[in-house]
Design an enzyme around this catalytic site. Structure first.
Site, PDB file in Angstrom:
ATOM      1  N   TYR A  48       3.020  33.655  71.421  1.00 16.47           N
ATOM      2  CA  TYR A  48       2.661  32.319  69.939  1.00 16.47           C
ATOM      3  C   TYR A  48       2.368  33.005  68.783  1.00 16.47           C
ATOM      4  O   TYR A  48       2.443  32.279  68.208  1.00 16.47           O
ATOM      5  CB  TYR A  48       1.221  32.138  70.013  1.00 16.47           C
ATOM      6  CG  TYR A  48       0.630  31.050  71.507  1.00 16.47           C
ATOM      7  CD1 TYR A  48       1.668  30.560  72.278  1.00 16.47           C
ATOM      8  CD2 TYR A  48      -0.768  31.677  72.148  1.00 16.47           C
ATOM      9  CE1 TYR A  48       1.148  30.349  73.871  1.00 16.47           C
ATOM     10  CE2 TYR A  48      -0.974  30.505  72.762  1.00 16.47           C
ATOM     11  CZ  TYR A  48      -0.582  30.240  73.651  1.00 16.47           C
ATOM     12  OH  TYR A  48      -0.397  29.660  75.013  1.00 16.47           O
ATOM     13  N   HIS A 106       1.582  35.585  81.363  1.00 16.58           N
ATOM     14  CA  HIS A 106       1.725  34.109  80.574  1.00 16.58           C
ATOM     15  C   HIS A 106       2.458  33.727  81.866  1.00 16.58           C
ATOM     16  O   HIS A 106       1.986  32.068  82.430  1.00 16.58           O
ATOM     17  CB  HIS A 106       2.164  34.105  79.256  1.00 16.58           C
ATOM     18  CG  HIS A 106       2.366  32.839  78.853  1.00 16.58           C
ATOM     19  ND1 HIS A 106       2.205  33.107  77.638  1.00 16.58           N
ATOM     20  CD2 HIS A 106       1.783  32.091  78.981  1.00 16.58           C
ATOM     21  CE1 HIS A 106       1.917  31.563  76.677  1.00 16.58           C
ATOM     22  NE2 HIS A 106       1.932  31.153  77.600  1.00 16.58           N
TER      23      HIS A 106
END
Length: 271
Positions: A48, A106
């Site tokens: 992010y 992730h």
């Protein structure tokens, strides 16, 4: 806010604040606003690119780090032993914290040995750098592999919403003490237009987003909606203040259409 006890023994707030795409000054202000409203669970990831913005928002919020629950994730290209170790250190530095409440893989990546990845993740927990560890976007097959290795998986963060009701995955996780965390819980707004959701919003005199989030929490699923609009952030938070009737939870259970929005070609699903 209600919390869910994890396999690790720690508890996690049932509603969190997703931060994907919240970067720079806009990210700082949105995250600071969320904290001031009462959000205490913040979800982020190396991918992010906003760890520093989150650190700044926390510093400016006046809320002590110990009152917050912070999750971050290691990207799929860094799942070697050295990659997990260095990424963990980098995440902690960028977030300006000594520990994470939750550290996740992730995305799975078959180019790396899953056992080595998970063992290194476990080492990060043993060293106090993460209170709990888990995975994201893992299929039942991959979860079985992890469990067969004796690894403690506290959560599996996946896309989950009424039109992608992964009940089989949820059942498997609950049977094995793994909590599901739902990203894209509102299907990027798509599920707010489903007829049954709209009708329940009218019945309860609540916004459609609260109906969907309430449904997830009724199933003991952690939800991490993302918004940079103050009114949406506030409304999402208010979903924790009331409950759907059990028959309406079951009604929403029947809306699955396998509507998966996030489908990178390097990840297996439904296996």
């Amino acid at each position: 806010m209600r919390e869910i006890k994890l396999k690790s023994g720690h508890s996690i707030p049932v509603l969190g604040f997703g931060t994907t795409e919240l970067v720079g000054d806009v990210g700082v202000e949105a995250i600071k606003t969320a904290i001031s409203m009462g959000y205490r669970h913040i979800d982020t990831a190396t991918m992010y690119g906003n760890h520093e913005a989150i650190a700044q928002a926390i510093a400016e919020s006046g809320v002590d780090r110990s009152e917050l629950y912070i999750t971050s994730k290691i990207p799929p290209q860094d799942l070697s032993k050295s990659g997990v170790t260095s990424q963990t250190e980098e995440i902690l530095t960028e977030l300006d914290t000594d520990y994470l409440d939750m550290l996740l893989i992730h995305w799975p990546n078959s180019d790396f040995d899953l056992g080595e990845t998970l063992e290194t993740l476990t080492e990060m927990k043993q060293q106090g750098k993460a209170k709990s560890i888990g995975v994201s976007n893992f299929s039942i097959r991959l979860l079985k592999q992890a469990l067969d290795m004796g690894i403690e998986i506290s959560t599996n963060q996946v896309e989950y919403h009424p039109s992608l009701n992964q009940q089989e995955l949820l059942n498997f996780c609950q049977e094995n003490g793994i909590t599901i965390t739902a990203y894209a819980p509102l299907a990027r707004g798509q599920d707010l237009k489903i007829k049954e959701v709209v009708e329940l919003a009218d019945k309860y005199q609540k916004p459609a987003n609260q109906v969907v989030l309430n449904w997830l929490m009724a199933k003991d699923i952690i939800a991490i909606p993302r918004s940079d609009k103050e009114e949406h952030m506030k409304s999402n938070l208010e979903s924790t203040t009331w409950e759907l009737d059990p028959e309406d939870v079951k009604l929403l259970d029947g809306l699955n259409t396998d509507n998966r929005l996030i489908r990178p070609d390097f990840v297996e699903f439904n296996q």
